[in-house]
Design an enzyme around this catalytic site. Sequence first.
Site, PDB file in Angstrom:
ATOM      1  N   GLU A 122      -5.645  -8.451   0.379  1.00  0.00           N
ATOM      2  CA  GLU A 122      -6.246  -8.076   1.656  1.00  0.00           C
ATOM      3  C   GLU A 122      -7.630  -7.535   1.369  1.00  0.00           C
ATOM      4  OE1 GLU A 122      -2.904  -5.828   4.100  1.00  0.00           O
ATOM      5  OE2 GLU A 122      -4.863  -4.974   4.518  1.00  0.00           O
ATOM      6  N   GLU A 144       0.829  -1.227   0.000  1.00  0.00           N
ATOM      7  CA  GLU A 144       0.000   0.000   0.000  1.00  0.00           C
ATOM      8  C   GLU A 144       0.854   1.264   0.000  1.00  0.00           C
ATOM      9  OE1 GLU A 144      -2.697  -0.299   3.296  1.00  0.00           O
ATOM     10  OE2 GLU A 144      -3.376  -2.314   2.748  1.00  0.00           O
TER      11      GLU A 144
END
Length: 465
Positions: free
Chosen positions: A396, A300
């Site tokens: 995720e 991320e």
Amino acid sequence: MKKQINTFLYYCMGLLLMANCGESNGKTPTPTPLAPELISSSPANGATNVLVGDLAIELTYDKNIIAPSAGHSQISIANATVTSVSASLTKATIQVSGLKKEKTYTLTIPKGVILGPAKVEAPAVSISFTTIAEQHITASLVINNPSPQAINLYNFLKENYGKKIISGTMANASWNTNEADWVYKHTGKYPALNGFDYINLYGTWESYNTTVVENWWNNKGIVTACWHWNVPCSQGSTNYAFYTKTGEHASDGTDFDISKAVIDGTYENGIVKANLQKIADKLLLLKQKNIPILWRPLHEAAGGWFWWGAKGADPCKALWEMMFNYFQERELNNLIWIWTAEPNDIVGSVNTWYPGDEYVDIIGRDIYNQTKAGSMLAEYNKLKNLYPEKIITLSEFGNVAGITEQWNAGATWSWMMPWYDYNRTNNTSSSNYDSTDHQYANIQYWNSVFANPNVITRDQMPSLK
């Protein structure tokens, strides 16, 4: 003449009375019901990019229908198999299997196999569609001399990509299978993949003993690992963080400067090099056990909330290359490298943050609170278009559309892994562990996942040793 006219009028009136009497006696013939007409189908006739493997073809008619079992054998689809036929209200469902990529199929239903009211025969139906094209995934891994187990795992992922989705869970906070055990406790099935996190590497309380990972691997489970990389909150501080000093973490985040971390001789560079040596030592323990790892570092990054993404794309890519090259020197050939993409990766029309194909094997995406399958498909397609030769995975997630809904829409992720619920699964002996609720994916969600024949569970895994 007048008498003849009157006689004729009386005769006509009599005919009318007879007709009315006939109606009142219910002798009007009952009209024959119309045959049921096909309104739509899914996939539609002429559809393209239809998923391979198993498929439920749905036909919707303009009235209620039945499909007597005597006619099921007459339904055909060349080069595939009809496995079941059912009808309920206005819908007929034909399950087929054996669909392959880049093929055109035609489902044929002869007249009279589908019946409407009063068993009126429906016309013959022919539905043609074309399956998705072959995606030519990169054949080999980016590391030098990959281990046999890493090759086996990568080949397994390639073989199943677009056909099956691998189920997975994340360790609670760090180094356990608590979430996977919770899923098994309430469903009787284990997910095929378990995630681990080196989040506590900076401390002394987590030994990162390999036993729990070995047990998972020896039971044919797949292992993935990430690293919430904790660094000092400031130079000389004994407090550590991975979030930047922004938003809710303004007071407890870190001001660690990644742009200095990739410059030799700086304080930050010393921290990074020491940490890389420490985590390489831990990863080597898993290499010695012949365990391949789906390795997902610096995730991320373009979001900007972690220090490794706080100073833009260039220092982040430099750190990725530093890690990659150092791990090569340490001969960590059991790693499969995953880049976790973010929407902010693209600056203008340039994929600014991506380290490059020579450093990445698989593309992941972390997604939360997207409850519409169409939104998930849009995320998947963006990545598929950006990285046509890479496997795409839902690395995720939390509170998103059902896996079956996503899969049917065309989001054929390689694997799926909801994030952990700390309070639900932190203590496996507490009453919380008995509950089926979950912050990100409750047991009702998991039951739906496991009901999908395209989902791989651990008991279905081959040995990849």
